[in-house]
Design a protein around this motif. Structure first.
Motif, mmCIF file in Angstrom:
data_model
loop_
_atom_site.group_PDB
_atom_site.id
_atom_site.type_symbol
_atom_site.label_atom_id
_atom_site.label_comp_id
_atom_site.label_asym_id
_atom_site.label_seq_id
_atom_site.Cartn_x
_atom_site.Cartn_y
_atom_site.Cartn_z
ATOM 1 N N UNK A 153 0.848 -1.193 0.000
ATOM 2 C CA UNK A 153 0.000 0.000 0.000
ATOM 3 C C UNK A 153 0.884 1.245 0.000
ATOM 4 N N UNK A 154 0.663 2.148 -0.948
ATOM 5 C CA UNK A 154 1.550 3.310 -0.991
ATOM 6 C C UNK A 154 1.353 4.214 0.223
ATOM 7 N N UNK A 155 2.434 4.819 0.636
ATOM 8 C CA UNK A 155 2.376 5.815 1.711
ATOM 9 C C UNK A 155 3.193 7.003 1.241
ATOM 10 N N UNK A 156 2.544 8.009 0.671
ATOM 11 C CA UNK A 156 3.318 9.113 0.122
ATOM 12 C C UNK A 156 4.011 9.892 1.210
ATOM 13 N N UNK A 157 5.237 10.356 1.000
ATOM 14 C CA UNK A 157 6.040 10.180 -0.205
ATOM 15 C C UNK A 157 7.090 9.072 -0.076
ATOM 16 N N UNK A 158 6.952 8.201 0.876
ATOM 17 C CA UNK A 158 8.062 7.293 1.160
ATOM 18 C C UNK A 158 7.878 5.886 0.611
ATOM 19 N N UNK A 159 6.669 5.520 0.257
ATOM 20 C CA UNK A 159 6.477 4.174 -0.271
ATOM 21 C C UNK A 159 5.836 4.250 -1.634
#
Lengths: 159, 212
Positions: A153-159
């Motif tokens: 699952x993306x976690x902006x801005x680090x993933x």
């Protein structure tokens, strides 16, 4: 109090509780923990019973299991350090339910454990004095140990 | 009695579309050019260069400055996980990076190099960026170990940054889990070699074929 005495005591007081292992041979050595599955309504009354009458004053840990369509299951382990009796308490919340009774009024040690449980599984403990996230950041969205939480699952801005 | 939830329920967004992920990948591959330079220094040297014959002055000056820079790279003491143990071993007397002019220094404001030694979690990444921002230019970063390089074994975990190069620009990647002190020492030597090429390329230094 031996395991057999504890088992009869539990089944006298909480008739709907399932106690495992059922056979007397398995608990003969006294080293194995008793696993007690109680209905969700009996969660805090059973903890209070375990603390006050079985003498399990040591709150070891609390966590949860996501059984997908069968719903969440909350697990806690409490110990009687004098007699060596260990109880693994379990309760199934049912499908779609994420509310549970809190054990903090009974065991103070359950406070951070239930905060972690809320953080990872989104279980809301009724009666908890300070239910916030403990490990993840306050701006985190979702509860990552649920099976419905997608990998990567993306976690902006680090993933 | 109606039981109110003590905290607002935030629905968990579920990204199952691979395109979203690819967009994020592309977004983080864009990095501003010249992120390694102090702009004032850049302006002065460019000014000297623009005079007739100015390069005669600047080129030896650059060589001297690069020699000075690479001979006193001070790494900030910043350990994140088990790689930090190997980093400490590298800084200690047996491997002794002090003979290369590296003094582990406990302040980012006096340091030139950050060795990112270990897993960068999402909660730690803003702090890492803050420490990096506190270091004065010119500054370098070494990514140490699989976790800092790419996320490593925790790449698909929910809380791990997939490589520290999504947070700060990285000059040297040291592979290993964890890298032994010899590997880190090799990485630091590579970094020194890059620093020697620093002003000549003007941008991020290219790897030296002599060493690679």
């Amino acid at each position: 109090m031996t395991h057999e005495q504890a088992k009869t005591f539990i089944s006298e007081r909480f008739g709907s509780a399932q106690v495992e292992p059922a056979s007397a041979e398995a608990t003969a050595g006294g080293g194995m923990a008793l696993t007690v599955t109680v209905p969700a309504n009996d969660w805090r009354p059973f903890a209070s019973f375990a603390k006050n009458e079985l003498g399990c004053r040591f709150f070891s840990f609390s966590s949860a299991v996501d059984w997908k369509e069968q719903g969440l299951e909350v697990v806690a382990k409490v110990d009687n350090l004098d007699t060596g009796l260990s109880l693994v308490m379990k309760t199934k919340l049912g499908p779609g339910v994420s509310e549970c009774q809190s054990l903090v009024p009974v065991y103070r040690g359950a406070n951070w454990m239930e905060r972690e449980c809320y953080d990872m599984f989104g279980i809301r403990f009724n009666g908890h004095p300070d239910l916030r996230r403990i490990l993840l950041g306050d701006d985190w969205v979702g509860h990552p140990l649920l099976k419905s939480y997608a990998v990567d699952t993306p976690y902006p801005p680090y993933r | 009695m109606e039981i109110k939830p003590p905290v607002p329920i935030i629905p968990a967004p579920i990204w199952r579309n691979i395109k979203d992920l690819q967009e994020w990948e592309q977004l983080h591959q864009k990095r501003p050019e010249g992120d390694k330079h102090s702009s004032a220094f850049e302006a002065i040297t460019e000014g000297i260069h623009s005079f007739p014959g100015g390069f005669v002055v600047t080129t030896p000056a650059d060589a001297f400055l690069n020699w000075a820079r690479k001979s006193s790279v001070w790494p900030v003491t910043f350990g994140l996980a088990c790689c930090a143990i190997e980093m400490m071993a590298t800084f200690a007397s047996r491997f002794d990076v002090e003979r290369l002019g590296m003094v582990p220094w406990a302040s980012p404001r006096h340091s030139d190099l950050m060795v990112v030694s270990g897993t960068v979690t999402i909660k730690m990444a803003p702090m890492l960026l803050r420490i990096y921002d506190q270091m004065p230019d010119p500054k370098w970063a070494v990514s140490m170990g699989s976790c800092a390089n790419s996320g490593g074994p925790f790449r698909h975990g929910y809380h791990v940054v997939k490589g520290v190069d999504r947070v700060i620009p990285v000059d040297v990647y040291v592979p290993g889990c964890p890298p032994p002190p010899e590997s880190l020492l090799n990485g630091l030597l590579l970094l020194q070699d890059q620093i020697a090429q620093f002003r000549r390329t003007g941008k991020r230094a290219a790897p030296n074929p002599k060493v690679d």
